[in-house]
Design an enzyme around this catalytic site. Structure first.
Site, PDB file in Angstrom:
ATOM      1  N   ASP A  15      11.062  -0.717  18.901  1.00 20.42           N
ATOM      2  CA  ASP A  15      10.970   0.380  17.932  1.00 20.42           C
ATOM      3  C   ASP A  15      11.745   1.614  18.391  1.00 20.42           C
ATOM      4  OD1 ASP A  15       9.379   1.134  20.024  1.00 20.42           O
ATOM      5  OD2 ASP A  15       7.612   1.635  18.824  1.00 20.42           O
ATOM      6  N   GLN A  27      -2.133  -9.679  10.667  1.00 22.21           N
ATOM      7  CA  GLN A  27      -3.263 -10.571  10.463  1.00 22.21           C
ATOM      8  C   GLN A  27      -4.500  -9.875   9.923  1.00 22.21           C
ATOM      9  OE1 GLN A  27      -4.643 -11.910  14.399  1.00 22.21           O
ATOM     10  NE2 GLN A  27      -2.972 -10.696  15.198  1.00 22.21           N
ATOM     11  N   ALA A  28      -4.343  -8.688   9.387  1.00 22.88           N
ATOM     12  CA  ALA A  28      -5.505  -7.996   8.849  1.00 22.88           C
ATOM     13  C   ALA A  28      -6.009  -8.708   7.593  1.00 22.88           C
ATOM     14  CB  ALA A  28      -5.141  -6.561   8.521  1.00 22.88           C
ATOM     15  N   HIS A  82       0.471   6.580   8.159  1.00 21.03           N
ATOM     16  CA  HIS A  82       1.462   5.586   8.578  1.00 21.03           C
ATOM     17  C   HIS A  82       2.795   5.806   7.843  1.00 21.03           C
ATOM     18  CE1 HIS A  82       2.742   1.309   9.511  1.00 21.03           C
ATOM     19  NE2 HIS A  82       3.413   1.483   8.377  1.00 21.03           N
ATOM     20  N   GLU A  83       2.742   5.958   6.531  1.00 17.03           N
ATOM     21  CA  GLU A  83       3.979   6.138   5.757  1.00 17.03           C
ATOM     22  C   GLU A  83       4.668   7.452   6.110  1.00 17.03           C
ATOM     23  OE1 GLU A  83       5.291   3.708   4.331  1.00 17.03           O
ATOM     24  OE2 GLU A  83       3.523   2.408   4.329  1.00 17.03           O
ATOM     25  N   HIS A 122       6.897   6.905   8.943  1.00 18.57           N
ATOM     26  CA  HIS A 122       8.211   6.386   8.519  1.00 18.57           C
ATOM     27  C   HIS A 122       9.092   7.521   7.976  1.00 18.57           C
ATOM     28  CE1 HIS A 122       7.369   2.213   9.137  1.00 18.57           C
ATOM     29  NE2 HIS A 122       6.471   2.103   8.175  1.00 18.57           N
ATOM     30  N   LEU A 157       0.818  -1.214   0.000  1.00 12.23           N
ATOM     31  CA  LEU A 157       0.000   0.000   0.000  1.00 12.23           C
ATOM     32  C   LEU A 157       0.851   1.264   0.000  1.00 12.23           C
ATOM     33  CD1 LEU A 157      -2.884  -0.899   2.491  1.00 12.23           C
ATOM     34  CD2 LEU A 157      -2.685  -1.330   0.045  1.00 12.23           C
ATOM     35  N   THR A 182       5.556   3.034  23.630  1.00 14.25           N
ATOM     36  CA  THR A 182       4.761   2.054  22.879  1.00 14.25           C
ATOM     37  C   THR A 182       5.101   0.674  23.440  1.00 14.25           C
ATOM     38  OG1 THR A 182       6.517   1.867  21.224  1.00 14.25           O
ATOM     39  CG2 THR A 182       4.708   3.374  20.720  1.00 14.25           C
ATOM     40  N   HIS A 193       7.832   0.571  12.812  1.00 13.97           N
ATOM     41  CA  HIS A 193       6.628  -0.131  13.256  1.00 13.97           C
ATOM     42  C   HIS A 193       6.725  -0.367  14.757  1.00 13.97           C
ATOM     43  CE1 HIS A 193       6.543  -1.649   8.902  1.00 13.97           C
ATOM     44  NE2 HIS A 193       5.637  -0.701   9.036  1.00 13.97           N
TER      45      HIS A 193
END
Ligand SMILES: [Zn+2]
Length: 481
Positions: A312, A327-328, A291-292, A295, A235, A317, A301
């Site tokens: 991370d 697992q999506a 999300h990107e 990064h 994605l 976190t 992550h």
């Protein structure tokens, strides 16, 4: 030929579709590994840049949450009409980024209380550029028609699938491993598409605008074509900041500026996207770009791309296990409450933070960055990505030309900074030094001075401005005191 023989390839195709969908999402780790193969010191340099950001974040812990504005250019690289996304969709995605990076997203209220308390406001504003690198007005969106059908570096074919099934029987994990690894190798051997080709005009994409000054986002097709079926591969992906010339502890001499930026699959861009076929709910909400962007500003992550022992680098976190997390399933997304019991690393007494944008569970349950993640991103934006801030983006053509003759040295400096200017008389300019937030810290009242005393300034990045009537030119300099 019996029905059974025909059925096997069909079952395998369904399986491949399912398993690829399960492992679809973010190409960050793959892009990092590809680059590390070409540039062996890359990962070490990323770690050093991150460590420097941690130090800077700690040192500036009390710094105000002043909004930091970033100029964005969106490059739409399309092979079909549906990939040529609308200006409205671009504006929608920018609005989502602004909500998520300013803690204005309504769904943050859904976070569990213990994690809501850890949510941080990144204070970053994304604005479509209004001036292009040549000083001309722009919408901040470019459009490029391309012959390239997909910018994914994976070559899958039916023969490879049959070969893998012959070797593995019905061991689907084995088949998956073989066709994915084989597909990547085959692509590399045949000189096929590379992940960064979308960033190159000579490879069917479009060259970035100056990546020091603009945040470049490419929106294109990242599906793979398999037996006439378009299937999701990744994605999006982005590289973290590394080796910027204005960042202290510079250890990395490669120039990676040509690939800096964010690449997003067109179906995952924006919210009301007409083209979200097989990906469906998995990429709704424009959160792939959030999300990107994490990064791009140096975040990893939550699971650190490894088991419970892999971190991370962020202390607020909780630990998570990469293997357990991915697992999506786009066909069957879980209710967020059902994810709250997931605790892939029970040793740390905290369940997985499925609310985090950098987590790897269902993207629909994400609604926050933590305070420490936010501090890292702000440190990166005021450090190695500092060129994105400030007034250079709105330069006129004359200012751009004049800037080319403007030199400051040494850089970094501890004491005296020397100035030189070709094509103009330095004596006609006033010299101003600003910090990265735009506040003037030194005004050199004697025009024509070719040296500035920087010894009283704190370590950090500064902008040295030469100002004459309506001409203003700027250079960045690092001070190490
Ligand atoms: Zn990622």
């Amino acid at each position: 030929m019996t029905k059974k023989v025909l059925l096997l390839p069909f079952l395998l195709l369904c399986f491949v579709q399912f398993s690829v969908a399960q492992h679809v999402y973010c190409g960050h780790q793959r892009a990092m590994n590809n680059l590390a193969n070409q540039v062996p010191s890359f990962k070490q340099a990323v770690q050093q840049t991150f460590a420097e950001a941690q130090r800077a974040a700690k040192a500036n812990a009390s710094r105000s949450n002043e909004l930091l504005q970033v100029q964005v250019v969106v490059h739409v690289v399309h092979n079909t009409e549906v990939q040529n996304i609308s200006d409205e969709l671009v504006a929608e995605q920018i609005a989502i980024l602004n909500e998520d990076f300013q803690s204005l997203n309504a769904d943050q209220a859904n976070a569990r209380d213990m994690y809501k308390a850890l949510a941080g406001n990144a204070g970053i504003e994304f604005v479509l550029a209004t001036t292009d690198p040549d000083g001309n007005p722009t919408s901040g969106i470019t459009r490029t028609a391309t012959e390239v059908e997909t910018f994914v570096d994976l070559d899958l074919d039916f023969a490879a699938l049959l070969e893998a099934s012959a070797e593995c029987g019905l061991d689907f994990t084995c088949i998956q491993e073989k066709i994915l690894v084989g597909g990547l190798e085959e692509n590399a051997e045949s000189g096929g598409v590379q992940m960064d080709d979308v960033k190159r005009s000579d490879r069917g994409g479009i060259d970035p605008w100056d990546t020091e000054r603009y945040l470049n986002i490419w929106v294109t097709n990242l599906n793979i074509d398999f037996l006439g079926q378009s299937m999701p591969a990744i994605l999006g992906f982005a590289y973290p900041p590394v080796g910027a010339p204005n960042w202290p502890d510079e250890v990395f001499e490669e120039d990676l500026s040509a690939i800096a930026g964010v690449v997003i699959h067109h179906e995952a861009f924006g919210k009301s996207n007409a083209g979200d076929g097989l990906i469906g709910n998995l990429a709704d909400g424009g959160r792939t770009t959030t999300h990107e962007m994490g990064h791009y500003f140096g975040l990893r992550h939550v699971h650190g791309d490894g088991g419970c022992g892999e971190d991370d680098g962020i202390s607020d976190t909780p630990a998570a296990d990469a293997e357990q997390q991915a697992q999506a399933d786009p066909e069957n997304l879980p209710v967020c409450e059902d994810l709250y019991s997931i605790d892939t690393c029970p040793e740390d007494d905290m369940p997985d933070m499925v609310e985090n944008y950098m987590d790897y569970n269902a993207i629909t349950c994400q609604n926050l960055f933590t305070i420490e993640q936010v501090e890292i991103m702000r440190a990166m934006l005021q450090g190695p990505r500092a060129g994105l801030l400030g007034q250079q983006v709105t330069s006129t053509a004359e200012e751009i030309a004049a800037t080319q003759g403007f030199e400051v040295y040494p850089n970094p400096t501890a004491n005296t900074l020397n100035l030189s200017l070709t094509g103009y008389d330095l004596a006609d300019f006033e010299v101003r030094v600003q910090n990265i937030l735009g506040a003037t810290v030194t005004v050199n009242v004697t025009k024509g001075n070719t040296q500035i005393d920087m010894s009283e300034l704190n370590s950090g990045v500064y902008l040295v401005n030469l100002v004459k009537e309506d001409l203003q030119i700027v250079k960045k300099v690092s001070v190490l005191n």
